[in-house]
Design a protein around this motif. Structure first.
Motif, PDB file in Angstrom:
ATOM      1  N   SER A 383       2.290  -2.783  -2.706  1.00  0.00           N
ATOM      2  CA  SER A 383       2.454  -3.026  -1.272  1.00  0.00           C
ATOM      3  C   SER A 383       2.739  -1.729  -0.527  1.00  0.00           C
ATOM      4  CB  SER A 383       3.595  -4.021  -1.052  1.00  0.00           C
ATOM      5  OG  SER A 383       3.822  -4.232   0.323  1.00  0.00           O
ATOM      6  N   ALA A 386      -0.516   0.257  -0.284  1.00  0.00           N
ATOM      7  CA  ALA A 386      -1.458  -0.356   0.659  1.00  0.00           C
ATOM      8  C   ALA A 386      -0.993  -0.142   2.103  1.00  0.00           C
ATOM      9  CB  ALA A 386      -1.594  -1.851   0.365  1.00  0.00           C
ATOM     10  N   TYR A 387       0.312  -0.281   2.330  1.00  0.00           N
ATOM     11  CA  TYR A 387       0.849  -0.039   3.679  1.00  0.00           C
ATOM     12  C   TYR A 387       0.604   1.408   4.104  1.00  0.00           C
ATOM     13  CZ  TYR A 387       4.379   0.641   7.331  1.00  0.00           C
ATOM     14  OH  TYR A 387       5.033   0.974   8.485  1.00  0.00           O
ATOM     15  N   THR A 388       0.832   2.348   3.192  1.00  0.00           N
ATOM     16  CA  THR A 388       0.625   3.761   3.503  1.00  0.00           C
ATOM     17  C   THR A 388      -0.842   4.040   3.827  1.00  0.00           C
ATOM     18  OG1 THR A 388       2.458   4.382   2.064  1.00  0.00           O
ATOM     19  CG2 THR A 388       0.865   6.119   2.636  1.00  0.00           C
ATOM     20  N   VAL A 389      -1.738   3.480   3.033  1.00  0.00           N
ATOM     21  CA  VAL A 389      -3.165   3.666   3.297  1.00  0.00           C
ATOM     22  C   VAL A 389      -3.531   3.090   4.660  1.00  0.00           C
ATOM     23  CG1 VAL A 389      -5.488   3.022   2.554  1.00  0.00           C
ATOM     24  CG2 VAL A 389      -3.802   3.761   0.859  1.00  0.00           C
ATOM     25  N   GLY A 390      -3.005   1.904   4.975  1.00  0.00           N
ATOM     26  CA  GLY A 390      -3.293   1.302   6.276  1.00  0.00           C
ATOM     27  C   GLY A 390      -2.821   2.166   7.428  1.00  0.00           C
ATOM     28  N   SER A 394      -5.482   4.257   9.777  1.00  0.00           N
ATOM     29  CA  SER A 394      -5.483   3.880  11.195  1.00  0.00           C
ATOM     30  C   SER A 394      -5.239   5.079  12.088  1.00  0.00           C
ATOM     31  CB  SER A 394      -4.419   2.806  11.442  1.00  0.00           C
ATOM     32  OG  SER A 394      -4.697   1.650  10.692  1.00  0.00           O
ATOM     33  N   VAL A 461      -2.449  -7.396  -1.024  1.00  0.00           N
ATOM     34  CA  VAL A 461      -2.678  -5.979  -0.699  1.00  0.00           C
ATOM     35  C   VAL A 461      -3.277  -5.849   0.696  1.00  0.00           C
ATOM     36  CG1 VAL A 461      -3.951  -3.900  -1.352  1.00  0.00           C
ATOM     37  CG2 VAL A 461      -2.946  -5.349  -3.106  1.00  0.00           C
ATOM     38  N   ALA A 462      -4.191  -6.745   1.039  1.00  0.00           N
ATOM     39  CA  ALA A 462      -4.789  -6.705   2.378  1.00  0.00           C
ATOM     40  C   ALA A 462      -3.738  -6.947   3.445  1.00  0.00           C
ATOM     41  CB  ALA A 462      -5.908  -7.745   2.479  1.00  0.00           C
ATOM     42  N   PHE A 465      -1.894  -3.754   3.908  1.00  0.00           N
ATOM     43  CA  PHE A 465      -2.744  -2.801   4.628  1.00  0.00           C
ATOM     44  C   PHE A 465      -2.771  -3.121   6.128  1.00  0.00           C
ATOM     45  CE2 PHE A 465      -6.827  -1.620   6.466  1.00  0.00           C
ATOM     46  CZ  PHE A 465      -6.966  -0.288   6.069  1.00  0.00           C
ATOM     47  N   GLY A 468       0.197  -2.067   7.996  1.00  0.00           N
ATOM     48  CA  GLY A 468       0.123  -0.647   8.360  1.00  0.00           C
ATOM     49  C   GLY A 468      -0.713  -0.423   9.600  1.00  0.00           C
TER      50      GLY A 468
END
Length: 745
Positions: A383, A386-390, A394, A461-462, A465, A468
């Motif tokens: 999690s 995925a949050y960091t990637v989002g 963005s 995971v989505a 994301f 984020g």
């Protein structure tokens, strides 16, 4: 299971963005009101509309922009005089219909020593005739839809550019003559055309234009006249009041010697002039128009003014920097901050964004996610990643969009998306849905098909994301300390380096959660899942609703009280739809149908008001220098290009607040440092003028000024003083910092 409304919220936003622009075509708006002017689009068709081009002559149709000025404010004639801009109208009309030129009423002189301008105060109507060509066909729906975008400059001692969009639907049948008296008064105020009857001779002698005009109204003989040239920058605007101007009557011939403009850049062979009796006298008609043919030619004209020597030097320096690949330096001295420093500042700024109130509602969702997976280390890490990637993706996407739009010629800066009322409305919708879900009004299983409602369980995971992505949507309007200089520097860098700066901001914003996700100590410190989570979840609905309140307030700054009220009506209707879907039994689908119909009607009736940008003063206080309180209270004036330089040239210091309604940091600073009694006392003691540049709506002039200061977002605070370089202060400005800067004046 923790329900996440992100997908549904984004889906609703997509629907809103798809439908509401079409609704904007339904509602006509004929009045725009600002603190200085009430503008209204009027129509006059006493014989109704023609059914075919052959009837056009017998069916005159007039439109007109009526401007009602507040006391001491004025707008301008077609030739504004020494300064100012004329009112302009951009029409959108059906095929076969054309708008003629404005029939300008005779202007009056508006002295602003040492300048003299030409324009109008009080109430003025600017009529425009409609022409019907051979392509015209009577509208099948029985209505002729007309739209116009009007722009005007309204001035007292300060000037405020304003604009408004107007629409009317004129019925094909029947007379439209409600405003007939106002149009007749406007026609009477227009100059009587004597160009084919009056004998007008003009010759340049030295630095004056000698006029001899015969055939003027007999009632004018012996009276002093004013001269208004329709062509700008040919004659002195002070005209017959100029010390070198003379005029006299020789029988029926009026003779005058009018000084040429020192800035004359054209030599017209024919010079249209409007003549009127000097104010204070009465002799009909009020004004006439004559056409003077200049005999003997003109002396050589000066080159048209371009830019000041100082600006020319700055442009040359920028060109040299561009040729060498260097980024332009910000004013106030010092070279650019460098890529490494920009990356570090961006990272620290992103880190500090976690402390901003605009990000708190999203972090509340992450706290619930942490608690849900308190014993699942692997879920925590996935999690967190995925949050960091989002967040990073963005920020990079938003930065890329900003750079692409700027490269295409758009004048934009950081936070540009919230300058669009539709984006503000979409975010308010999303946070309303999130708040209703957290408050327990609905679960996704009750309002969505099971396949869609179970997406959360299958794709956590989505969800992380998308959280984020949401964090960036609400954090981007904020500019934390260290971010301002980095963003300003980034927009001048090559694409890859600029995107690296935006990625650094995202990494800073995501880092605390990423570290917590990989730290066993954080997981051990969290309470175990239990009944407390429901209470905490319901509690977290209130930050979401508080965010909605803020977004509605922001929209109110852009679209006025009508826009804010329309958005609230839409949100109530949306809540009704969601509630209807949660019901059980036979009543469910009946109420769902009623709720959807009500929502559709609300969207069609009120939706257009959400996106209509209300023309208002650039000052978010509405105050002006002469409106200061009797006790000497400080007053914020609207910023305008060149105003700072003018004030500093007079020997006075200036403090400029670059702000926006959607900038949370800006609002915090206004309520704290900028309202501090000690700061206000220092500003008063140092006799500092206060200017506020409101960037709530898109303003290319403010964007350009921010770029000149090496910044690309708000807040920005600048202190200007005679003989000193501008001082750019911190984004999160403190009392000690501002008082220290004032103490050095």
């Amino acid at each position: 299971m923790l329900p996440h409304p992100l997908r549904v919220g984004l889906f609703l936003i997509a629907l809103l963005c798809h439908f509401t622009p079409g609704f904007a075509q339904i509602l006509a708006k004929s009045v725009v009101t600002t603190p200085e002017v009430r503008a209204e689009l009027l129509a006059h068709a006493p014989q109704g509309l023609p059914r075919d081009p052959g009837q056009a002559a017998a069916h005159p149709v007039w439109l007109g922009l009526k401007l009602v000025h507040q006391p001491h404010w004025h707008t301008y004639w077609k030739n504004p005089g020494d300064s100012g801009l004329p009112t302009t109208l951009e029409w959108t009309l059906p095929p076969g219909v054309q708008a003629g030129e404005i029939v300008w009423p005779a202007p009056k002189k508006l002295p602003v020593p040492p300048l003299v301008n030409y324009g109008y105060d009080g109430t003025v109507l600017l009529p425009v005739p409609l022409r019907f060509t051979a392509d015209y066909r009577a509208p099948a729906n029985g209505k002729l839809d007309v739209r116009v975008k009007a722009s005007w400059l309204v001035c007292r001692q300060e000037c405020i550019p304003q604009e408004g969009e107007f629409a009317l639907s004129l019925p094909l049948e029947g007379s439209v003559a409600l405003h007939g008296a106002e149009f007749e008064a406007a026609f009477d105020a227009a100059p009587t055309d004597l160009s084919s009857r009056a004998l007008t001779r003009a010759r340049v002698e030295g630095e004056r234009l000698q006029l001899r005009i015969a055939g003027l109204p007999e009632a004018w003989r012996g009276l002093a006249l004013d001269v208004f040239p329709e062509t700008p920058e040919v004659l002195e605007s002070a005209s017959t009041e100029h010390p070198r101007a003379t005029q006299r009557w020789a029988g029926e011939v009026w003779e005058a010697a009018v000084p040429l403009s020192k800035d004359r850049s054209s030599s017209p062979e024919q010079l249209p002039l409007v003549l009127s009796v000097r104010e204070g006298r009465s002799a009909p008609p009020k004004a006439v128009r004559v056409l003077a043919t200049v005999e003997g030619g003109w002396p050589a004209a000066r080159a048209a003014a371009t830019v000041s020597p100082a600006l020319e030097a700055a442009l040359q320096a920028n060109a040299a920097n561009a040729a060498s690949g260097a980024a332009p330096a910000a004013p106030g001295g010092g070279a650019d901050i460098g890529l490494v420093a920009a990356l570090l500042g961006a990272f620290l700024g992103g880190l500090i964004l976690n402390l901003m109130p605009c990000v708190f509602p999203v972090l509340a969702i992450k706290v619930l996610a942490f608690a849900q997976h308190a014993e699942d280390r692997r879920a925590h890490r996935i999690s967190g990643l995925a949050y960091t990637v989002g967040v990073v993706v963005s920020f990079v996407a938003l930065g890329a969009l900003l750079l692409a739009l700027r490269a295409a010629g758009e004048s934009l800066g950081w936070g540009f998306q919230l300058q669009n009322p539709w984006v503000v409305a979409a975010l308010a919708t999303l946070f309303t849905v999130i708040g209703l879900n957290l408050a327990g009004l609905f679960e996704f299983g009750s309002v969505l098909p099971s396949s869609l409602a179970s997406l959360h369980a299958r794709h956590p995971v989505a969800d992380a994301f998308l959280t984020g992505v949401l964090a960036v949507a609400v954090a981007s309007p904020c500019t934390a300390p260290f971010m301002g200089a980095s963003l300003g520097f980034a927009v001048a860098l090559p694409g890859v380096q600029a995107l690296a700066v935006f990625a650094a901001i995202g990494l800073g914003l995501a880092l605390p959660y990423l570290v917590a996700a990989f730290s066993p100590a954080v997981a051990r410190a969290l309470p175990r899942p239990g009944a407390w989570m429901d209470t905490f979840r319901h509690l977290m609905a209130f930050p979401m609703f508080a965010t909605v309140v803020w977004l509605v307030w922001v929209l109110g700054q852009q679209s006025g009280i009508d826009g804010a009220g329309a958005l609230l009506a839409l949100l109530v209707a949306l809540a009704f739809v969601i509630w209807a879907f949660t019901l059980q039994g036979r009543a469910r689908w009946t109420l769902v149908a009623v709720a959807l119909a009500l929502f559709a009607w609300t969207a069609s009736a009120f939706g257009p008001r959400v996106g209509q940008m209300e023309a208002t003063s650039l000052s978010d206080t509405g105050a002006t220098p002469s409106a200061a309180a009797a006790d000497g209270a400080l007053v914020w004036e609207p910023w305008a290009p060149g105003k700072v330089e003018s004030i500093v040239a007079s020997g006075q210091a200036v403090f400029v607040d670059f702000t926006a309604a959607w900038c949370v940091t800006c609002q915090y600073n206004k309520k704290t440092t900028l309202a501090n009694p000690a700061v206000l006392a220092d500003l008063r003691t140092k006799n500092v003028r206060l200017l506020r540049a409101d960037w709530t709506r898109r303003d290319p002039a403010i964007t350009a000024e921010l770029a000149r200061l090496g910044r690309n977002g708000v807040p920005v605070y600048v202190l200007h003083a005679p003989g000193q370089a501008p001082v750019v202060l911190s984004e999160l400005i403190s009392v000690d910092e501002l008082r220290g800067a004032l103490g050095r004046l």
